[in-house]
Design a protein around this motif. Structure first.
Motif, PDB file in Angstrom:
ATOM      1  N   TYR A  53      38.761  32.379  32.047  1.00 51.33           N
ATOM      2  CA  TYR A  53      37.555  32.738  31.281  1.00 51.33           C
ATOM      3  C   TYR A  53      37.757  34.090  30.612  1.00 51.33           C
ATOM      4  O   TYR A  53      37.439  34.284  29.444  1.00 51.33           O
ATOM      5  CB  TYR A  53      36.321  32.790  32.187  1.00 51.33           C
ATOM      6  N   ALA A  54      38.292  35.029  31.357  1.00 51.73           N
ATOM      7  CA  ALA A  54      38.500  36.376  30.824  1.00 51.73           C
ATOM      8  C   ALA A  54      39.463  36.361  29.655  1.00 51.73           C
ATOM      9  O   ALA A  54      39.406  37.222  28.779  1.00 51.73           O
ATOM     10  CB  ALA A  54      39.017  37.296  31.924  1.00 51.73           C
ATOM     11  N   ALA A  55      40.339  35.369  29.628  1.00 50.82           N
ATOM     12  CA  ALA A  55      41.293  35.257  28.523  1.00 50.82           C
ATOM     13  C   ALA A  55      40.640  34.606  27.316  1.00 50.82           C
ATOM     14  O   ALA A  55      41.262  34.414  26.294  1.00 50.82           O
ATOM     15  CB  ALA A  55      42.502  34.454  28.956  1.00 50.82           C
ATOM     16  N   GLY A  56      39.373  34.246  27.467  1.00 53.87           N
ATOM     17  CA  GLY A  56      38.646  33.691  26.338  1.00 53.87           C
ATOM     18  C   GLY A  56      38.725  32.177  26.239  1.00 53.87           C
ATOM     19  O   GLY A  56      38.315  31.604  25.246  1.00 53.87           O
ATOM     20  N   LEU A  57      39.243  31.524  27.265  1.00 53.84           N
ATOM     21  CA  LEU A  57      39.273  30.069  27.231  1.00 53.84           C
ATOM     22  C   LEU A  57      37.883  29.519  27.555  1.00 53.84           C
ATOM     23  O   LEU A  57      37.146  30.117  28.323  1.00 53.84           O
ATOM     24  CB  LEU A  57      40.300  29.536  28.233  1.00 53.84           C
ATOM     25  N   SER A  58      37.562  28.398  26.957  1.00 53.90           N
ATOM     26  CA  SER A  58      36.273  27.780  27.210  1.00 53.90           C
ATOM     27  C   SER A  58      36.370  26.875  28.429  1.00 53.90           C
ATOM     28  O   SER A  58      37.466  26.529  28.879  1.00 53.90           O
ATOM     29  CB  SER A  58      35.853  26.944  26.014  1.00 53.90           C
ATOM     30  N   SER A  59      35.216  26.456  28.941  1.00 56.01           N
ATOM     31  CA  SER A  59      35.179  25.574  30.101  1.00 56.01           C
ATOM     32  C   SER A  59      36.021  24.330  29.854  1.00 56.01           C
ATOM     33  O   SER A  59      36.804  23.915  30.714  1.00 56.01           O
ATOM     34  CB  SER A  59      33.744  25.179  30.402  1.00 56.01           C
ATOM     35  N   SER A  60      35.887  23.748  28.690  1.00 50.41           N
ATOM     36  CA  SER A  60      36.583  22.483  28.433  1.00 50.41           C
ATOM     37  C   SER A  60      38.093  22.698  28.388  1.00 50.41           C
ATOM     38  O   SER A  60      38.856  21.866  28.883  1.00 50.41           O
ATOM     39  CB  SER A  60      36.085  21.856  27.135  1.00 50.41           C
ATOM     40  N   THR A  61      38.523  23.813  27.815  1.00 46.75           N
ATOM     41  CA  THR A  61      39.955  24.113  27.791  1.00 46.75           C
ATOM     42  C   THR A  61      40.473  24.334  29.203  1.00 46.75           C
ATOM     43  O   THR A  61      41.519  23.807  29.591  1.00 46.75           O
ATOM     44  CB  THR A  61      40.226  25.366  26.946  1.00 46.75           C
ATOM     45  N   GLU A  73      52.581  19.297  36.254  1.00 46.67           N
ATOM     46  CA  GLU A  73      52.833  18.162  35.365  1.00 46.67           C
ATOM     47  C   GLU A  73      51.981  18.266  34.115  1.00 46.67           C
ATOM     48  O   GLU A  73      50.776  18.419  34.192  1.00 46.67           O
ATOM     49  CB  GLU A  73      52.524  16.857  36.093  1.00 46.67           C
ATOM     50  N   VAL A  74      52.621  18.187  32.995  1.00 42.47           N
ATOM     51  CA  VAL A  74      51.900  18.337  31.736  1.00 42.47           C
ATOM     52  C   VAL A  74      52.098  17.096  30.868  1.00 42.47           C
ATOM     53  O   VAL A  74      53.187  16.849  30.369  1.00 42.47           O
ATOM     54  CB  VAL A  74      52.415  19.556  30.958  1.00 42.47           C
ATOM     55  N   LEU A  78      49.212  17.170  25.774  1.00 39.49           N
ATOM     56  CA  LEU A  78      48.568  18.449  26.037  1.00 39.49           C
ATOM     57  C   LEU A  78      49.431  19.616  25.577  1.00 39.49           C
ATOM     58  O   LEU A  78      48.940  20.719  25.379  1.00 39.49           O
ATOM     59  CB  LEU A  78      48.300  18.584  27.531  1.00 39.49           C
ATOM     60  N   LEU A  79      50.706  19.338  25.417  1.00 45.58           N
ATOM     61  CA  LEU A  79      51.639  20.419  25.106  1.00 45.58           C
ATOM     62  C   LEU A  79      51.239  21.148  23.826  1.00 45.58           C
ATOM     63  O   LEU A  79      51.239  22.385  23.770  1.00 45.58           O
ATOM     64  CB  LEU A  79      53.054  19.845  24.978  1.00 45.58           C
ATOM     65  N   THR A  83      50.214  25.015  23.483  1.00 46.53           N
ATOM     66  CA  THR A  83      50.948  25.892  22.580  1.00 46.53           C
ATOM     67  C   THR A  83      49.980  26.557  21.602  1.00 46.53           C
ATOM     68  O   THR A  83      50.072  27.758  21.320  1.00 46.53           O
ATOM     69  CB  THR A  83      51.996  25.085  21.805  1.00 46.53           C
ATOM     70  N   ALA A  84      49.037  25.767  21.110  1.00 45.08           N
ATOM     71  CA  ALA A  84      48.028  26.315  20.198  1.00 45.08           C
ATOM     72  C   ALA A  84      47.225  27.400  20.889  1.00 45.08           C
ATOM     73  O   ALA A  84      46.956  28.464  20.318  1.00 45.08           O
ATOM     74  CB  ALA A  84      47.101  25.191  19.727  1.00 45.08           C
TER      75      ALA A  84
END
Lengths: 122, 122
Positions: A53-61, A73-74, A78-79, A83-84
């Motif tokens: 969250y502190a990095a600015g990612l949203s809940s969905s991300t 496992e990715v 999603l890669l 990357t984006a």
DNA sequence: CTTGCACCTGACGCTAACGTCAGGTTTTAG
DNA sequence: CTAAAACCTGACGTTAGCGTCAGGTGCAAG
């Protein structure tokens, strides 16, 4: 552990933890008499959520990223997304560095008033 | 220049510019027939405002900081505030770097699936 | 047993930085 | 001159990540 203890150890509010559960970022190990019970690993998980969250990612991300961090496992689709997101974070870091440098200039000028200072035009 | 042109050049919405004015971050040079007119320097100023917002500063903080960036003069009482803000930005940079590193691990693992990978416990 | 604290589920409140719509005026192009 | 842009002032809507209150339940202590 019940919710209050985990929250205290992780440094978040009880409300926040219930919110994380709503967002499917966190599940209690079980329910006893309606009350959530967690394993010790939950503390680390909650801290990780906070960092994201502190990095600015949203809940969905975060919801997408967390399982990867867990299992390593990715799914290849999603890669691109990851990357984006990395690129986005990079941009924010660059902006923050620029603003910090700006602030440093101002602070330095304040400490060492320079009569012949040539201020930048933004 | 009228508001639309400045907004376009700075890459923000007209609404945003009016909002900045409400927040006392920006003033029009004059009003002709009720319409705002700006000098060319306004474009740079708006961009600067955007950068500060992007750095996570609030309107009120920006309102304090902007005059200093403009004039280079910093009232000493503000110095503490600026230093605090700098510290705060530093923390965010550190967090972002950590998360980026985390993301890089996951991405690397995805590209180079390692059967003997030892996942970190957060 | 009952007091009291931690917990539960809604559900409304809040802040920030705008988006957007309504209803009216000014500027510009033909 | 006239119609289309562009502008104006409110004012309400939106999103996210919780805070907070209301009203009720579960668990440990005295």
């Amino acid at each position: 552990m019940r919710i209050g203890e985990v929250a205290a150890k992780a440094g978040v509010s009880v409300r926040a933890m219930r919110y994380y559960e709503q967002q499917n970022l966190l599940q209690a190990d079980c329910r006893l008499g309606g009350q959530r019970h967690y394993a010790d690993t939950a503390v680390g998980r909650v801290r990780m959520i906070q960092h994201l969250y502190a990095a600015g990612l949203s809940s969905s991300t975060i919801r997408e990223v967390l399982p990867c961090v867990d299992t390593g496992e990715v799914p290849p689709e999603l890669l691109d997304r990851l990357t984006a997101e990395r690129t986005h974070i990079d941009q924010r870091i660059t902006e923050l560095l620029a603003v910090r440098a700006r602030l440093d200039e101002v602070i330095a000028a304040a400490r060492n008033p320079d009569p012949e200072c040539h201020h930048m035009q933004y």
